[in-house]
Design a protein around this motif. Structure first.
Motif, short mmCIF file in Angstrom:
data_model
loop_
_atom_site.label_atom_id
_atom_site.label_comp_id
_atom_site.label_asym_id
_atom_site.label_seq_id
_atom_site.Cartn_x
_atom_site.Cartn_y
_atom_site.Cartn_z
N ASN A 114 33.97 70.66 48.45
CA ASN A 114 33.78 69.55 49.40
C ASN A 114 35.08 69.03 50.00
OD1 ASN A 114 31.57 69.03 46.97
ND2 ASN A 114 30.74 68.90 49.05
N ALA A 115 36.17 69.08 49.22
CA ALA A 115 37.41 68.47 49.72
C ALA A 115 38.63 69.21 49.18
CB ALA A 115 37.49 67.00 49.27
N ILE A 116 39.70 69.21 50.01
CA ILE A 116 40.99 69.70 49.50
C ILE A 116 42.03 68.60 49.65
CG2 ILE A 116 40.65 72.18 49.88
CD1 ILE A 116 42.73 71.61 52.33
N SER A 168 32.57 59.75 51.70
CA SER A 168 31.30 59.08 52.08
C SER A 168 31.00 59.28 53.56
CB SER A 168 31.39 57.57 51.78
OG SER A 168 32.21 56.91 52.73
N LYS A 169 31.99 59.73 54.32
CA LYS A 169 31.81 59.91 55.77
C LYS A 169 31.36 61.35 56.04
CE LYS A 169 32.88 59.59 60.27
NZ LYS A 169 32.06 58.86 61.22
N GLY A 187 23.12 63.30 50.62
CA GLY A 187 23.96 63.98 49.65
C GLY A 187 25.37 63.44 49.63
N LYS A 188 25.62 62.41 50.42
CA LYS A 188 26.95 61.81 50.50
C LYS A 188 27.02 60.61 49.57
CE LYS A 188 29.32 64.13 53.36
NZ LYS A 188 30.62 64.66 52.93
N LEU A 217 31.35 60.41 42.93
CA LEU A 217 31.59 61.79 43.38
C LEU A 217 30.96 62.84 42.46
CD1 LEU A 217 35.23 61.69 44.83
CD2 LEU A 217 33.04 61.32 45.98
N THR A 218 30.02 62.41 41.63
CA THR A 218 29.33 63.38 40.78
C THR A 218 28.65 64.43 41.68
OG1 THR A 218 28.94 61.70 39.14
CG2 THR A 218 27.54 63.65 38.99
N GLY A 219 28.83 65.67 41.34
CA GLY A 219 28.24 66.75 42.16
C GLY A 219 29.15 67.21 43.28
N HIS A 220 30.30 66.52 43.46
CA HIS A 220 31.26 66.92 44.50
C HIS A 220 32.44 67.63 43.86
CE1 HIS A 220 28.86 63.92 46.54
NE2 HIS A 220 29.31 64.39 47.69
#
Ligand code: NCD
Length: 350
Positions: free
Chosen positions: A134-136, A344-345, A12-13, A74-77
Motif C-alpha cells: 500500500n505504501a513506500i 486514509s486518502k 478499505g481505507k 492500518l491493520t491489513g495495510h
C-alpha cells in the motif's frame, strides 16, 4: 478517542484520525515535497501527531505489551521502507510508527535485494505494487527521486519522502515544528513562531534538513538565520526566506533556538573545510558561545546523527535545554500521523 480510529470498511481505507477536524477531508495521499503542504495541512498534521504522542508516549504505554500502543488504523495495510541511504532514526521511527498503527512493515534491504543485480528503482516499485503493497517510505541519495516516483506510480501506491539527496526531508521539518511548538507551549491549531529567532548552523549546502526547516519555519512565522563557512552556504539561500551569515557569533545574537547540523562528508566532493579542527574552532556550538550570545533559555536542536565535539559539544547535546531526545520521540508520533492521514486518502485511479 477510540471512535476516531475506526476503519471505513466500504472503501478499505482507514478513517482519518483526530486532528482532521481542522481539515476535512484530508487532501494528501502522499508526502513528496515540504512545500506541497500548506498551513492548515501542517496544523492538522501537528494536532494529529500530538494526539498520537500523548496516547503513545505520555500514558506510559511505550512498553511493548500495552494494548493501547496499537491504534490499529492500518491493520491489513502494508508499508515498505525503501532506504537506499543509511538511516537510524528515520527508518526505525517509520517502522515503529507503522507497527504501532497495526500495519505490516517490510524493510527493504538494498544490500540483499535485486538492486545489486542491476534492477532499477522503477522496476523495484512495480514489483512492490504487483504484490499489493500500500505504501513506500523512500530515502534516496538522488534529489527529486520521490517526485519522479510520484509522477509514475502516484495512482498505485502511497509515497512518503524520507529524505532525498540534498533537496528535502519533510518529516524531519514537521517533527522539528512539533518539538518547537511544544517547547514554547504554543497551541497547535492557532499558534505561530512569530518573534522567534531560529539559527541553523552547519553544512547548509548539503542539508535537506535545512531546506525543509526553512519552508516549515517560515510557514509558521519564525525568523530564520543560517550560518556556515562560505563554501557551505549556497549563494541563493536567502531566496528561501532567511538571513545568511559566515560569522557564528553575529548569527547567534538573541537566538531563541539554535539548530546544529552535521557536516555531510559523504556528499562533499571537494574539500569544503580545511580541517575538522578548524571548522569546530569557528562554527562549533558550545555552552560558552550560546550563553554569551543567545537569549537565556535558548533551545538546542540537532536532527542527528551528531558528531560529538565537532559541530556541537557533548555538554550541549545533553544540556537540559537540549530538545534532541524530544525530536526523536516526536518523530515517531509525526510519522504515525503522516502514515495514518496519507493512507486514509484514496489514490485516484487513472
Ligand atoms: C539527517 C538526514 O539524513 O538528512 N538525519 C536524519 O534524518 N535524522 C541529517 C544527517 O544525516 O546529518
Amino acid at each position: 478517542v477510540s471512535s476516531a480510529f475506526s476503519s471505513d470498511s466500504s472503501s478499505g481505507k482507514p478513517s482519518p484520525p483526530v486532528g482532521v477536524e481542522l481539515l476535512t477531508p484530508w487532501p494528501h495521499a502522499h508526502l513528496i515535497t515540504s512545500s506541497d503542504w500548506d498551513l492548515v495541512t501542517v496544523r492538522t498534521l501537528l494536532k494529529t501527531a500530538n494526539h498520537y504522542f500523548q496516547t503513545v508516549f505520555q500514558t506510559g504505554s511505550s512498553s511493548s505489551c500495552n494494548p493501547s500502543d496499537n491504534h490499529s488504523v492500518l491493520t491489513g495495510h502494508s508499508v515498505v521502507n525503501l532506504f537506499y541511504e543509511q538511516s537510524t532514526r528515520t527508518r526505525i521511527s517509520f517502522e515503529l510508527a507503522a507497527k504501532k498503527l497495526g500495519a505490516t512493515v517490510i524493510n527493504f534491504e538494498v544490500s540483499t535485494s535485486s538492486v545489486g543485480k542491476g534492477e532499477s528503482l522503477e522496476d523495484t516499485l512495480s514489483t512492490l505494487i504487483a504484490m499489493g503493497i500500500n505504501a513506500i517510505v523512500v530515502r534516496h541519495a538522488s534529489s527529486g527521486t520521490p517526485v519522479l516516483l510520484h509522477r509514475q506510480f502516484g495512482e498505485a501506491i502511497h509515497i512518503i519522502n524520507a529524505g532525498d539527496g540534498t533537496h528535502d526531508h519533510p518529516t524531519q521539518g514537521l517533527l522539528d515544528l512539533l518539538t518547537l511548538f511544544n517547547a514554547f507551549e504554543l497551541p497547535l491549531g492557532t499558534g505561530t513562531l512569530q518573534g522567534k529567532k531560529v539559527v541553523i548552523v552547519g553544512d547548509i549546502l548539503h542539508s535537506r534538513v535545512a531546506r525543509s526547516n526553512l519552508y516549515f519555519l517560515n510557514l509558521l512565522g519564525a525568523t530564520v538565520h543560517v550560518v556556515a563557512p562560505p563554501a557551505l552556504l549556497p549563494k541563493n539561500i536567502e531566496d528561501l526566506g532567511c538571513t545568511a551569515h559566515h560569522h557564528l557569533e553575529k548569527a547567534l545574537q538573541d537566538a531563541d533556538v539554535v539548530m546544529g547540523l552535521r557536516l555531510q562528508r559523504e556528499r562533499q566532493s571537494d574539500q569544503f573545510v580545511a580541517s575538522l579542527a578548524e571548522y569546530t574552532h569557528f562554527y562549533g556550538l558550545t555552552q560558552d558561545r550560546l550563553q554569551r550570545f543567545c537569549k537565556p533559555g535558548v533551545f538546542i536542536m540537532h536532527p542527528g546523527p551528531v558528531n560529538r565535539g565537532v559541530e556541537m559539544s557533548s555538554d550541549l547535546i545533553d544540556h537540559p535545554q537540549s530538545l534532541i531526545t524530544k525530536q526523536v520521540r516526536y518523530g515517531v508520533a509525526v510519522r504515525m500521523a503522516i502514515l495514518s492521514l496519507c493512507l486514509s486518502k484514496p489514490l485516484t485511479k487513472s
